[in-house]
Each structure stands twice: as C-alpha cells, then as structure tokens.
Design an enzyme around this catalytic site. Structure first.
Site, PDB file in Angstrom:
ATOM      1  N   HIS A 189       5.001  14.720  -2.204  1.00 14.08           N
ATOM      2  CA  HIS A 189       4.643  13.361  -1.793  1.00 14.08           C
ATOM      3  C   HIS A 189       4.754  12.347  -2.926  1.00 14.08           C
ATOM      4  CE1 HIS A 189       2.698  10.157   0.399  1.00 14.08           C
ATOM      5  NE2 HIS A 189       1.777  10.055  -0.532  1.00 14.08           N
ATOM      6  N   GLU A 192      -7.559  -0.246   8.019  1.00 13.33           N
ATOM      7  CA  GLU A 192      -6.226  -0.775   7.752  1.00 13.33           C
ATOM      8  C   GLU A 192      -5.824  -1.871   8.737  1.00 13.33           C
ATOM      9  OE1 GLU A 192      -1.895   1.169   7.237  1.00 13.33           O
ATOM     10  OE2 GLU A 192      -3.437   2.158   6.070  1.00 13.33           O
ATOM     11  N   ASN A 208      -0.149   1.196   0.761  1.00 16.60           N
ATOM     12  CA  ASN A 208       1.096   1.811   1.192  1.00 16.60           C
ATOM     13  C   ASN A 208       2.288   1.400   0.332  1.00 16.60           C
ATOM     14  OD1 ASN A 208       0.073   3.267   3.459  1.00 16.60           O
ATOM     15  ND2 ASN A 208      -0.046   1.337   4.597  1.00 16.60           N
ATOM     16  N   LYS A 268      -9.342   2.152  -5.024  1.00 15.16           N
ATOM     17  CA  LYS A 268      -9.233   2.517  -3.608  1.00 15.16           C
ATOM     18  C   LYS A 268     -10.536   2.243  -2.871  1.00 15.16           C
ATOM     19  CE  LYS A 268      -7.393   5.644  -0.254  1.00 15.16           C
ATOM     20  NZ  LYS A 268      -6.551   6.816   0.041  1.00 15.16           N
ATOM     21  N   HIS A 304       5.321   3.647   0.073  1.00 12.49           N
ATOM     22  CA  HIS A 304       5.202   4.699   1.080  1.00 12.49           C
ATOM     23  C   HIS A 304       6.131   4.512   2.275  1.00 12.49           C
ATOM     24  CE1 HIS A 304       1.740   5.617  -1.320  1.00 12.49           C
ATOM     25  NE2 HIS A 304       1.376   6.604  -0.541  1.00 12.49           N
ATOM     26  N   GLU A 350       0.724   8.118  -7.708  1.00 14.48           N
ATOM     27  CA  GLU A 350      -0.302   7.359  -7.000  1.00 14.48           C
ATOM     28  C   GLU A 350      -1.195   6.597  -7.977  1.00 14.48           C
ATOM     29  OE1 GLU A 350      -0.669   6.729  -3.896  1.00 14.48           O
ATOM     30  OE2 GLU A 350       0.326   8.300  -2.752  1.00 14.48           O
ATOM     31  N   ARG A 380      -6.065  -3.103   3.443  1.00 10.55           N
ATOM     32  CA  ARG A 380      -5.846  -1.698   3.084  1.00 10.55           C
ATOM     33  C   ARG A 380      -4.370  -1.320   3.104  1.00 10.55           C
ATOM     34  NH1 ARG A 380      -9.353   3.649   4.859  1.00 10.55           N
ATOM     35  NH2 ARG A 380      -7.925   5.174   3.960  1.00 10.55           N
ATOM     36  N   HIS A 384       7.883   7.925   2.755  1.00 11.46           N
ATOM     37  CA  HIS A 384       7.685   8.830   3.893  1.00 11.46           C
ATOM     38  C   HIS A 384       9.015   9.180   4.555  1.00 11.46           C
ATOM     39  CE1 HIS A 384       3.135   7.877   4.637  1.00 11.46           C
ATOM     40  NE2 HIS A 384       3.340   8.697   3.625  1.00 11.46           N
ATOM     41  N   ARG A 422     -15.989  16.723  18.907  1.00 15.42           N
ATOM     42  CA  ARG A 422     -15.900  15.252  18.805  1.00 15.42           C
ATOM     43  C   ARG A 422     -16.399  14.724  17.468  1.00 15.42           C
ATOM     44  NH1 ARG A 422     -17.442  15.794  24.384  1.00 15.42           N
ATOM     45  NH2 ARG A 422     -15.691  15.213  25.732  1.00 15.42           N
ATOM     46  N   LYS A 471      -8.843   8.705   5.665  1.00 15.82           N
ATOM     47  CA  LYS A 471      -7.642   8.963   6.454  1.00 15.82           C
ATOM     48  C   LYS A 471      -7.450  10.472   6.594  1.00 15.82           C
ATOM     49  CE  LYS A 471      -4.541   5.004   5.985  1.00 15.82           C
ATOM     50  NZ  LYS A 471      -3.197   4.570   5.525  1.00 15.82           N
TER      51      LYS A 471
END
Length: 361
Positions: A267, A239, A247, A229, A250, A186, A243, A254, A122, A144
């Site tokens: 990427h 997010e 993206n 960032k 993206h 990026e 935030r 993606h 956990r 993330k």
C-alpha cells in the site's frame, strides 16, 4: 513510558497509546476502558508467531477469556470469505454484545477485524494493536474498517471507532524493511497535507528514519502523524469534507494496487507513486511550485520507495478509477496541493491531463 494522543469524538473518544516495550500492557488498558469478559484476538501467521503469546497472556492476566484466530498474511486476506470465517470464530469464542475483538497486526488485519467487530451482532467493541508502521500512523486511527472486492479496494466497509489503540514501537523491529519503508509514505503524506515543518523535519532526518532502534525519533514521528490524523478525524469523522485530505496520493495509488494485482505493490509503495502523480497534477492545476514538486518526489526516492509503475497502462488504471470511492459521476476526485502543508480536496483533473501525467511519470 506511554505517549498518549487523544482522538476527540464525543462519546466515541479514545486514546492512542504509543511506546516501546508496552505490548504487555494491553490487558490492563482494556480493563481501564471498561471492557469485560471474552475476546477474540485476530492476527496473521507472521505477526502471531512474534506477538500473539504476550498479548494473550496480558489479556488473561487481566481477567479476560481470550481466543486466538490466525489468518494467512497479505492483502488477499482482506476479503469476504475471511469475514465469514471470522464470524464463525466469534461464535466459537462465545462472544456476545459485551465481548470484544482485538486486531493484532498491520493494516489488513486492522481493517478486517474492525469490519468484523462492526458487523458481528450489529457491532461489538474492538481494540487496535497495530504492528506495522503504516497501521500505526494511518489505518488503526480514525475508525475506517473494510474489505476489498475484486472490483476495487475498500469498497465494502464501515466507520467504526476502536475503544483504544496501542502501538508498541518494538514491533517495528521484526517488520520487513520493505513494509517499514512503505509505512514512511503515509508519514510523509501528513507533512504534505497538513504540516510543512514536519515535512522539513523528515527531510532533515531522512537517513535516521530508517533506524527502527531509534525509539525517541520513532515516537515523535508516529506521535505527530497520529496527532494530525486525530485532529482531522475529530473535525470530520465520516469523510463528509475535510477528512478527504487524508486521501492525498490514494486516488491513483489504489488504482495501481488494483491493476498491478494486490500485493505487487504494498500500500505505501502505491501511495508514493500516487503522491508523485498528485504533486505533478498540483503543479499544473493548483500552483504547487516546481521546487516543492521536486521535494515531494525526492523524499520518496530517498526512502527507497517507487515513484513510477512501469508496465501499467493508463486505460486500465482509468477503468479502475471509475469504481474508486472518491469517483463521482465517473470523474475521479483528487486531493491537490497549493504548497507543502496546504491541500484541497474534490479536485477534478481533465481527462487528457490525467493520461499525460501518468505517461510522464
């Protein structure tokens, strides 16, 4: 010399340490933040051959008991099967709730190892040691973590902050040129979404950016990217709003990765394609000038990055967009720019325009 960038998240705050030739400091830095006992270093075959030994030596020299897990390279590794194999490695390493994981590698390893750390027992601590430009400026910062499933990229994951990030700029010297260029996509993104002077600096230094031996310029470029960032994440860790500007490029990016098959476009290449698409959508919907739209396209071209994806048809991309994390009620949400340095999130693009823009790339 270490260049430090704080990520201010209350009790989850941590430091990003940036410098050249600093990999052997990892053991001491882990001890400084209170980590103890056993750890599992997760890497891939390409990175491990270069850097696993000095990392293990540094950790063991600082009193840690370290075990190494080496995985195949590539986006395909970021999957459920590898998660369960790494749980077994955690058990073999004798990790308990006071133990920790070290992610040594690029974005794939960082996302995967972070997700394992977030879910094993956990949640146990983990440390990011990014070795690619893209992971230094993006995926290692902000917490993330996640994996891909056949239906889409990063659809399973968790927000889980590292204890520290150590970016050794010398690791970029062994990075394939294609991967380094992809990382620059990026970097450019931060200028588009947040910092117009930074974007202009990148334009003015476009040829120097390719020199991985220019440690001073690299430190400034990586440092400023991390600062942007960190500022955004500090305001919106999970997010819920701001935030989402991270993206930019993206949404379609993606989808390009998914439809082309993971690994066809790395990427950053997909983000470059998606960013040009987003810039053109911005010109239609949010007032981005023709001049700035062209500047965005030209900087990606100058860096040797693709701005189109020949052979990918819009219907397949549109279907991929339906399972994107940013899609709500079947409608994709886009980050769009009003000018370089200023963007908004949650924008919808009319169906007909989405296809027209893609066919016009």
């Amino acid at each position: 010399m270490l260049y430090d960038v704080p990520v201010n998240l209350g009790e989850r705050s941590y430091q990003i340490h940036i410098g050249a030739g600093v990999l052997d400091r990892i053991g001491g830095l882990c001890a400084d933040v209170g980590l103890k006992g056993k750890c599992l270093v997760i890497t891939d075959e390409n990175v491990g051959g270069h850097y696993a030994e000095p990392v293990l030596q540094s950790l063991e020299g600082a009193g840690f008991s370290a075990r190494l897990a080496t995985l195949p390279p590539g986006e395909q590794t970021k999957c459920g099967d590898q998660v369960f194999s790494l749980y077994s490695e955690c058990i073999k390493a004798g990790l308990d709730r006071k133990s920790f994981v070290v992610a040594l590698g690029g974005g794939v390893i960082g996302d995967l190892a972070g997700f394992v750390a977030a879910t094993y027992l956990r949640g146990i601590p983990f440390v990011q040691v990014p070795t690619s430009l893209l992971s230094m400026v993006d995926s290692s910062v902000g917490g993330k973590t996640g994996i891909n499933i056949p239906e889409g990229k990063n659809l399973v994951g968790a927000f889980y902050q590292p204890q520290l990030v150590l970016a050794d700029l010398d690791t970029l010297k062994t990075l394939p040129p294609r991967e380094y260029a992809a990382g620059l996509a990026e970097v450019v993104k931060y200028g588009i979404i947040y910092d117009a002077p930074f974007f202009k600096t990148l334009e003015e230094n476009i040829h120097a950016l390719a020199d991985v031996n220019n440690s001073e310029l690299l430190a400034k470029m990586v440092g400023r990217s991390c600062e942007v960032k960190a500022e955004v994440v500090a305001q919106d860790e999970r997010e819920g709003g701001l935030r989402a500007i991270l993206n930019f490029g993206h949404t379609v990016g993606h989808a390009v990765e998914n439809v082309a098959g993971y690994g066809t476009y790395v990427h950053g290449e997909a983000v470059a394609i998606g960013s040009v698409y987003a810039a053109r959508a911005s010109a239609e919907l949010t007032g981005l000038s023709k001049e700035e739209t062209e500047r965005i396209e030209q900087i990606f071209k100058a860096l040797g990055l693709p701005v189109t994806a020949p052979g990918l048809e819009w219907p397949a991309l549109r279907e991929a967009l339906t399972v994107d994390k940013k899609t709500i009620g079947g409608m994709p949400k886009f980050v769009l720019a009003s000018e370089i340095g200023a963007v908004t999130f949650g924008n919808e693009v009319p169906e007909a325009l989405m296809e027209t823009l893609w066919n016009g790339l």
